[in-house]
Enzyme design. Structure first.
Site, PDB file in Angstrom:
ATOM      1  N   ASP A  67       0.817  -1.217   0.000  1.00 42.87           N
ATOM      2  CA  ASP A  67       0.000   0.000   0.000  1.00 42.87           C
ATOM      3  C   ASP A  67       0.853   1.271   0.000  1.00 42.87           C
ATOM      4  O   ASP A  67       2.037   1.241   0.319  1.00 42.87           O
ATOM      5  CB  ASP A  67      -0.883   0.030   1.261  1.00 42.87           C
ATOM      6  CG  ASP A  67      -2.060  -0.927   1.165  1.00 42.87           C
ATOM      7  OD1 ASP A  67      -2.075  -1.759   0.234  1.00 42.87           O
ATOM      8  OD2 ASP A  67      -2.953  -0.845   2.025  1.00 42.87           O
ATOM      9  N   HIS A 107       3.709  -2.360   2.962  1.00 39.66           N
ATOM     10  CA  HIS A 107       3.709  -0.996   2.426  1.00 39.66           C
ATOM     11  C   HIS A 107       4.978  -0.771   1.621  1.00 39.66           C
ATOM     12  O   HIS A 107       6.028  -1.305   1.980  1.00 39.66           O
ATOM     13  CB  HIS A 107       3.587   0.017   3.572  1.00 39.66           C
ATOM     14  CG  HIS A 107       2.255  -0.055   4.259  1.00 39.66           C
ATOM     15  ND1 HIS A 107       1.948  -1.055   5.165  1.00 39.66           N
ATOM     16  CD2 HIS A 107       1.144   0.712   4.132  1.00 39.66           C
ATOM     17  CE1 HIS A 107       0.700  -0.883   5.577  1.00 39.66           C
ATOM     18  NE2 HIS A 107       0.190   0.176   4.971  1.00 39.66           N
ATOM     19  N   HIS A 141      -5.885   3.281  -3.970  1.00 38.24           N
ATOM     20  CA  HIS A 141      -5.914   3.439  -2.507  1.00 38.24           C
ATOM     21  C   HIS A 141      -6.389   4.860  -2.201  1.00 38.24           C
ATOM     22  O   HIS A 141      -5.961   5.456  -1.229  1.00 38.24           O
ATOM     23  CB  HIS A 141      -4.507   3.164  -1.955  1.00 38.24           C
ATOM     24  CG  HIS A 141      -4.440   2.921  -0.479  1.00 38.24           C
ATOM     25  ND1 HIS A 141      -5.375   2.188   0.208  1.00 38.24           N
ATOM     26  CD2 HIS A 141      -3.516   3.298   0.443  1.00 38.24           C
ATOM     27  CE1 HIS A 141      -5.024   2.137   1.486  1.00 38.24           C
ATOM     28  NE2 HIS A 141      -3.913   2.812   1.659  1.00 38.24           N
TER      29      HIS A 141
HETATM   30 NI    NI Z   1      -2.717   3.262   3.376  1.00 36.98          NI
END
Ligand code: NI
Length: 290
Positions: free
Chosen positions: A88, A231, A139
């Protein structure tokens, strides 16, 4: 009355007889035509062998080549264990390319849920990711938590996302991961996308510790059908990925995109306006929140 009835019966009989004759005649002609057709066409041309089917497939291959920015087709064995790595908050100009290098080196893929305003800065990173067979999901544009946002704010976020994603990868993503995984039903209905969560949270963003992130995955148990959350904006996450990607492959997992996981592990076409979140993956597809 009686005479008329008889006459009608005779007429009817005549009509039936003529019709039957016509049908038989037509049937004969048709079967003769079929016979002629069979004579004209060698049987092997009507029923292509496996070899000719393969040759046709190969001949058609240039047309099946992916468009610019689109993932090439990959072979996934639906009978073997598979797991989806997801990253992400990127793309990061510094770290995303290193994650892609790692995936490319290991012939693996992942799904990147990208923040629109970062995509605007690094469109070429997502273009490369898509070309490697990775999946790009949204996102949101500003990473603002969705619940509580006005319809106008959401419409503006969607408009901005569409613009930057189309510029980077040629299409608006079909998948979206809501910031912080947070969404409510009224918001699901405002998006023409499929909401996707995760089932293994590495907490890489929280601790930014390589060993901790690696252990979270290595000690998560059976990962078949699971979605791992990481991430792409921390150095430690890249280092953890460099350990985890080859480790997962060594354990016998196929690394697949989220869409591939739906198709090949769960055997479904996911639906828009639904949130495939923790419960879905952890229950192997039986529990569904919407
Ligand atoms: Ni996020």
């Amino acid at each position: 009355m009686h005479a008329v009835k008889t006459k009608r019966r005779i007429n009817l009989s005549a009509v039936v007889a003529v019709s039957l004759f016509a049908i038989l005649l037509l049937a004969g002609m048709i079967s003769r035509n079929n016979g002629e057709k069979h004579k004209e066409t060698p049987p092997e041309r009507n029923e292509p062998s496996a070899e000719t089917a393969l040759a046709a497939e190969n001949a058609a291959e240039p047309e099946n080549q992916p468009e610019e920015g689109q993932a090439p087709l990959r072979a996934v064995d639906p009978d073997k264990p598979m797991v989806a790595l997801t990253f992400d908050d990127g793309p990061s100009g510094e770290y995303s390319p290193l994650i892609l290098d790692c995936l490319e080196k290991n012939n693996a893929v992942a799904t990147f849920f990208e923040i629109g305003c970062n995509v605007a800065k690094y469109p070429e990173i997502d273009k490369r990711a898509a070309e490697l067979g990775c999946e790009i999901g949204s996102h949101s544009y500003y990473h603002n938590v969705l619940p509580g946002q006005s319809q106008e704010d959401i419409a503006e976020d969607q408009r901005l996302c569409k613009e930057v994603f189309e510029n980077a990868i040629g299409t608006d993503p079909v998948l979206i991961r809501p910031p912080q995984g947070s969404v409510v039903k009224s918001i699901l209905n405002q998006y023409d996308q499929i909401f996707v969560g995760w089932s293994v949270d590495t907490e890489d963003w929280l601790y930014q510790n390589v060993d901790r992130t690696v252990n979270k995955v290595q000690q998560a148990g059976d990962l078949d059908g699971q979605v791992i959350l990481m991430h792409s904006i921390y150095k430690e996450s890249v280092q953890a990925a460099e350990i985890l990607v080859p480790w997962l492959i060594e354990q016998g997992y196929q690394l697949v995109t989220v869409s591939e996981l739906f198709a090949y592990h769960y055997g479904i076409t996911p639906e828009k306006h639904y949130y495939y979140a923790y419960d879905y993956f952890i229950s192997d597809g039986t529990l569904m929140l919407s």
